[in-house]
Design a protein around this motif. Structure first.
Motif, short mmCIF file in Angstrom:
data_model
loop_
_atom_site.label_atom_id
_atom_site.label_comp_id
_atom_site.label_asym_id
_atom_site.label_seq_id
_atom_site.Cartn_x
_atom_site.Cartn_y
_atom_site.Cartn_z
N ILE A 17 0.86 -1.19 0.00
CA ILE A 17 0.00 0.00 0.00
C ILE A 17 0.90 1.24 0.00
O ILE A 17 1.72 1.42 0.90
CB ILE A 17 -0.91 0.02 1.25
CG1 ILE A 17 -1.80 -1.22 1.28
CG2 ILE A 17 -1.75 1.31 1.30
CD1 ILE A 17 -2.50 -1.45 2.61
N PRO A 18 0.76 2.12 -0.99
CA PRO A 18 1.54 3.36 -0.95
C PRO A 18 1.07 4.27 0.17
O PRO A 18 -0.13 4.54 0.30
CB PRO A 18 1.32 4.00 -2.32
CG PRO A 18 0.25 3.23 -2.99
CD PRO A 18 -0.06 1.99 -2.21
N VAL A 19 2.02 4.70 1.00
CA VAL A 19 1.71 5.55 2.15
C VAL A 19 2.21 6.98 1.88
O VAL A 19 3.34 7.17 1.43
CB VAL A 19 2.41 5.02 3.42
CG1 VAL A 19 2.23 5.98 4.60
CG2 VAL A 19 1.90 3.63 3.77
N PHE A 20 1.36 7.96 2.17
CA PHE A 20 1.73 9.37 2.08
C PHE A 20 1.60 9.94 3.49
O PHE A 20 0.52 9.90 4.07
CB PHE A 20 0.79 10.12 1.12
CG PHE A 20 0.88 9.66 -0.31
CD1 PHE A 20 0.33 8.45 -0.72
CD2 PHE A 20 1.52 10.44 -1.26
CE1 PHE A 20 0.42 8.02 -2.03
CE2 PHE A 20 1.61 10.03 -2.59
CZ PHE A 20 1.06 8.81 -2.98
N LEU A 21 2.70 10.45 4.03
CA LEU A 21 2.65 11.05 5.38
C LEU A 21 2.26 12.52 5.27
O LEU A 21 2.79 13.24 4.43
CB LEU A 21 4.01 10.92 6.07
CG LEU A 21 4.54 9.50 6.26
CD1 LEU A 21 5.90 9.54 6.97
CD2 LEU A 21 3.56 8.65 7.07
N LEU A 22 1.36 12.91 6.15
CA LEU A 22 0.90 14.29 6.14
C LEU A 22 1.25 14.98 7.44
O LEU A 22 1.00 14.44 8.52
CB LEU A 22 -0.62 14.35 5.96
CG LEU A 22 -1.18 13.81 4.66
CD1 LEU A 22 -2.70 14.00 4.64
CD2 LEU A 22 -0.55 14.49 3.46
N ASP A 23 1.78 16.14 7.37
CA ASP A 23 2.01 17.12 8.43
C ASP A 23 3.03 16.73 9.48
O ASP A 23 3.71 17.57 10.02
CB ASP A 23 0.68 17.64 9.02
CG ASP A 23 0.18 16.96 10.30
OD1 ASP A 23 0.80 17.15 11.35
OD2 ASP A 23 -0.84 16.28 10.24
N ARG A 24 3.18 15.46 9.82
CA ARG A 24 4.24 15.05 10.75
C ARG A 24 5.02 13.89 10.14
O ARG A 24 4.49 13.16 9.31
CB ARG A 24 3.66 14.59 12.09
CG ARG A 24 3.00 15.69 12.89
CD ARG A 24 2.55 15.20 14.25
NE ARG A 24 1.78 16.20 14.94
CZ ARG A 24 1.17 16.00 16.10
NH1 ARG A 24 1.24 14.81 16.70
NH2 ARG A 24 0.49 16.97 16.67
N ALA A 25 6.22 13.72 10.61
CA ALA A 25 7.10 12.70 10.06
C ALA A 25 7.21 11.50 11.00
O ALA A 25 6.69 11.52 12.12
CB ALA A 25 8.47 13.30 9.82
N GLN A 78 4.85 18.44 4.71
CA GLN A 78 4.81 19.07 6.03
C GLN A 78 5.37 20.48 5.97
O GLN A 78 5.98 20.88 4.99
CB GLN A 78 5.65 18.25 7.02
CG GLN A 78 7.13 18.19 6.63
CD GLN A 78 8.04 17.77 7.78
OE1 GLN A 78 8.63 16.71 7.74
NE2 GLN A 78 8.17 18.61 8.79
N SER A 79 5.15 21.23 7.05
CA SER A 79 5.85 22.50 7.21
C SER A 79 7.24 22.19 7.75
O SER A 79 7.46 21.11 8.32
CB SER A 79 5.10 23.38 8.22
OG SER A 79 3.86 23.79 7.68
N ASP A 80 8.16 23.13 7.58
CA ASP A 80 9.50 22.96 8.15
C ASP A 80 9.45 23.43 9.60
O ASP A 80 9.49 24.63 9.89
CB ASP A 80 10.50 23.77 7.33
CG ASP A 80 11.93 23.61 7.87
OD1 ASP A 80 12.09 23.15 9.02
OD2 ASP A 80 12.87 23.98 7.14
N PHE A 81 9.35 22.46 10.52
CA PHE A 81 9.14 22.81 11.93
C PHE A 81 10.37 23.46 12.56
O PHE A 81 10.25 24.25 13.49
CB PHE A 81 8.76 21.56 12.73
CG PHE A 81 7.50 20.88 12.25
CD1 PHE A 81 6.32 21.58 12.07
CD2 PHE A 81 7.49 19.51 11.98
CE1 PHE A 81 5.16 20.96 11.64
CE2 PHE A 81 6.33 18.88 11.55
CZ PHE A 81 5.17 19.60 11.38
N ILE A 82 11.55 23.11 12.09
CA ILE A 82 12.76 23.76 12.62
C ILE A 82 12.72 25.24 12.25
O ILE A 82 12.96 26.13 13.08
CB ILE A 82 14.04 23.09 12.08
CG1 ILE A 82 14.16 21.68 12.66
CG2 ILE A 82 15.28 23.93 12.44
CD1 ILE A 82 15.44 20.95 12.29
#
Ligand code: AHR
Length: 361
Positions: free
Chosen positions: A154-162, A179-183
């Motif tokens: 199953i192809p997984v796409f991560l959203l907003d957190r890693a 995601q946004s660049d949290f650093i």
């Protein structure tokens, strides 16, 4: 997740250059007088907002992840980690709206802010064999179940957190993380904190959920930036779980035990709003006695900025629906999809908060 783990060399260069550029050269001068409104020993006071970072140009395209060959009649699933704040609700609504717009069947699960429930949710979704699985990971520690999905083709796409990329390999165990660049968010918040305090501050830090990539990285970015300012110190830092209630109760306790505190850095607006209530409850004035800076840009955050309770909030957009489904379509069409996609976010201060309240979530 430190983005440098995805593109080690270029990522480090992009991030450090953007901080230096935004901070007028950024050299730390700890030998001059500490803090003060002139910002003498704190270059961040007069720095402009460092702005967004960009994904390093050498981020590879996903080439070893399960393929998506179906382009119509897709069964798509989304594992959301919680529904306990406006940000999460806005993200889920954005995913549902986009699915409806495109006539795609979307199954959504809610892990109620519990890691074990999210792992169980994802196992349940894998058993239903969706064509695509979107995951908003609660913490970086759910990498193994991400691998399980890839192993089930199953192809997984991560959203907003890693997730932990030492365990789940980008481009192999998941297609991409958007995601946004949290650093960078932490660095942008540090500049605002320096401006709010003139570069002299004893800071209470309210961290997001322990182990979540925004909690790890927002701390890292902020700490790294304030090293340039001898008068700014984080005097205590504690998990507020990204919620208003916990933010308030942790702030109450820490304000009592640290009466010398002059500022609060909250990893999201919900905790900041809880903290502002705590400041008021102890008879102090937010924005005057205690300066508060946070991240997200939700409606109540913008109202707090407009009211002067919150000095600034760095945007972290939850509206992932269009990007998520476009990326999925690109992948299905065989177009190259980079293993890291960075959102573009703005900054809300007293200059633009009021004008953006109606558009906020
Ligand atoms: O992952 C993004 C963060 O998660 C948001 O800042 C926060 O409000 C949410 O729960």
């Amino acid at each position: 997740m430190d983005l440098r783990r995805i593109a080690p060399v270029a990522g480090a260069a992009v991030l450090s250059v953007s901080l230096l550029a935004g901070c007028g050269g950024g050299s730390s001068n700890s030998s001059s007088a500490a803090g003060g409104s002139s910002g003498g020993s704190c270059p961040l006071v007069k720095a402009s907002d460092p702005g967004n970072s960009e994904a390093p140009s050498d981020v590879p395209a996903a080439d070893k992840a399960p393929k998506l060959t179906k382009t119509s009649g897709l069964k798509v699933a989304f594992s959301q980690n919680a529904s306990n704040n406006p940000w999460r609700l806005a993200e889920t609504a954005s995913m549902k709206d986009e699915a409806t717009k495109q006539g795609i069947q979307l199954t959504v699960t809610d892990a109620n802010n519990e890691q074990s429930k999210q792992v169980a949710d994802i196992k349940g979704l894998i058993a239903q064999k969706p064509d695509v699985l979107f995951i908003a990971p609660i913490t970086e520690q759910i990498a193994n179940v991400v691998k399980d999905a890839a192993a089930a083709d199953i192809p997984v796409f991560l959203l907003d957190r890693a997730v932990d990329t030492h365990v789940a390999v980008p481009g192999q165990d998941f297609v991409t993380v958007a995601q946004s660049d949290f650093i960078q968010e932490g660095k942008r918040a540090a500049v605002q904190m320096a401006k709010a305090t003139g570069g002299t501050a004893k800071i209470i830090e309210l961290e997001g959920t322990t182990g979540a990539s925004p909690a790890i990285d927002r701390k890292k970015g902020f700490d790294e930036a304030i090293k340039q300012c001898s008068g700014m110190q984080v005097i205590v830092s504690q998990d507020g779980d990204f919620t208003r209630a916990k933010g308030q109760s942790v702030a109450e306790t820490l304000l009592q035990s640290h009466p010398e505190a002059t500022a609060i850095y909250a990893h999201n607006d919900e905790m900041a709003i809880g903290a502002i209530a705590a400041v008021k409850a102890m008879g102090k004035v937010p924005g005057k006695d205690i300066k508060v800076v946070s991240i997200d840009g939700e409606k109540d955050g913008l109202k707090a900025v407009a009211a002067g309770d919150l000095y600034a909030t760095v945007e972290c957009s939850p509206r992932f629906g269009p990007l998520a489904f476009q990326t999925m379509a690109d992948y299905a069409a065989g177009k190259p999809v980079k293993t890291l996609i960075i959102n573009s976010d703005q900054l809300f201060t007293k200059d633009n908060a009021q004008a953006n309240i109606d558009k906020a979530y």
